[in-house]
Design a protein around this motif. Structure first.
Motif, PDB file in Angstrom:
ATOM      1  N   VAL A   6       0.646  -1.594   0.062  1.00  0.00           N
ATOM      2  CA  VAL A   6       0.210  -0.021  -0.056  1.00  0.00           C
ATOM      3  C   VAL A   6       0.905   0.978  -0.244  1.00  0.00           C
ATOM      4  O   VAL A   6       1.219   1.484   0.859  1.00  0.00           O
ATOM      5  N   THR A  53       1.194   4.264   1.425  1.00  0.00           N
ATOM      6  CA  THR A  53       1.145   5.205   2.633  1.00  0.00           C
ATOM      7  C   THR A  53       1.736   6.647   2.614  1.00  0.00           C
ATOM      8  O   THR A  53       1.712   6.999   3.069  1.00  0.00           O
ATOM      9  N   TRP A 112      -8.353   6.787   6.163  1.00  0.00           N
ATOM     10  CA  TRP A 112      -7.650   5.083   5.794  1.00  0.00           C
ATOM     11  C   TRP A 112      -8.481   4.570   5.630  1.00  0.00           C
ATOM     12  O   TRP A 112      -9.636   3.199   4.889  1.00  0.00           O
ATOM     13  N   PRO A 124      -8.823   4.457   1.950  1.00  0.00           N
ATOM     14  CA  PRO A 124      -7.712   3.974   1.736  1.00  0.00           C
ATOM     15  C   PRO A 124      -6.760   4.295   0.593  1.00  0.00           C
ATOM     16  O   PRO A 124      -6.823   4.987  -0.176  1.00  0.00           O
ATOM     17  N   VAL A 145      -3.167   1.267  -3.681  1.00  0.00           N
ATOM     18  CA  VAL A 145      -2.496   0.075  -3.729  1.00  0.00           C
ATOM     19  C   VAL A 145      -1.248  -0.029  -4.584  1.00  0.00           C
ATOM     20  O   VAL A 145      -1.214   0.639  -5.539  1.00  0.00           O
ATOM     21  N   LEU A 191      -7.247  -1.475   5.991  1.00  0.00           N
ATOM     22  CA  LEU A 191      -6.204  -1.258   4.373  1.00  0.00           C
ATOM     23  C   LEU A 191      -6.547  -2.462   3.766  1.00  0.00           C
ATOM     24  O   LEU A 191      -6.970  -2.655   2.387  1.00  0.00           O
ATOM     25  N   LEU A 237      -9.003  -2.005   0.058  1.00  0.00           N
ATOM     26  CA  LEU A 237      -8.424  -1.971  -1.188  1.00  0.00           C
ATOM     27  C   LEU A 237      -8.635  -3.129  -1.924  1.00  0.00           C
ATOM     28  O   LEU A 237      -8.191  -3.747  -2.720  1.00  0.00           O
TER      29      LEU A 237
END
Length: 208
Positions: A14, A16, A77, A81, A84, A116, A120
């Motif tokens: 992910v 982030t 998130w 989220p 990806v 998450l 996703l």
């Protein structure tokens, strides 16, 4: 060839980091300071804790403010989220189709990690978090838990992460490692393999 993959989550499966970097830059600027995204990126790629400590010390800002910004981002998130990583969904699906397991090893608390993964739609077979009572990487405990739980031979597994501690923890559990390198903040590590994108792992997994 490796069959099963132990994945780090944030920064690996992910994406982030960009939002975290922006949040920390925002805290500094709210106090009249100035720091670039590139400067913050070099800190967050080491660890979130290291970034908080360095920015707090460098700008005279209470570390609790950075921690609060991080918590607020994690709360965001849950509904929206972070994106990806390119190729992640497809790679996870192809590993599963070839009979492999996708296993997540993360410092993120379980609720945040699951939000998450589920938000996703990532095809993950199991997830272990420090909030399950395990020590943080580079301690290998979380890797060993998953090896034992699923009856896996370490030689059949590959650990994928974006920080040196991911490789260090995997090695201590007897698992070889691949590092997803970031152009924003290259790191020195002991991983056997280095890739610029997740698709670069395909040849290691016999997936073309």
């Amino acid at each position: 060839m490796y069959r099963h993959v132990f994945w780090d989550l944030g920064g690996t499966l992910v994406d982030t980091y960009p939002q975290l970097d922006e949040a920390f830059v925002g805290v500094v600027r709210a106090h009249g300071g100035e720091v670039s995204l590139d400067q913050v990126a070099k800190l967050t790629r080491r660890s979130t804790g290291a970034a908080v400590a360095e920015l707090s010390r460098g700008f005279g800002i209470d570390g609790a403010e950075f921690e609060r910004a991080n918590r607020e981002l994690k709360a965001l998130w849950r509904q929206n989220p972070a994106p990806v990583m390119p190729g992640a969904r497809e790679l996870l699906a192809d590993i599963a189709a070839a009979g492999g397991l996708n296993l997540v090893v993360t410092h993120r608390d379980r609720a945040s990690a699951l939000s998450l993964v589920e938000g996703l739609g990532l095809g993950v077979d199991d997830l272990v978090s420090t909030s399950d009572g395990h020590p943080r990487k580079p301690d290998p405990a979380m890797y060993r838990v998953l090896l034992e739980r699923h009856g896996l031979a370490a030689a059949d597994c590959l650990a994928v992460g974006d920080r040196p501690i991911d490789a260090e923890a995997a090695h201590a559990a007897g698992i070889e490692a691949a590092m997803l390198e970031s152009a924003a903040a290259p790191v020195d590590d002991d991983a056997e393999h280095s890739v610029d994108t997740l698709d670069g792992l395909r040849v290691l997994l016999g997936l073309g």
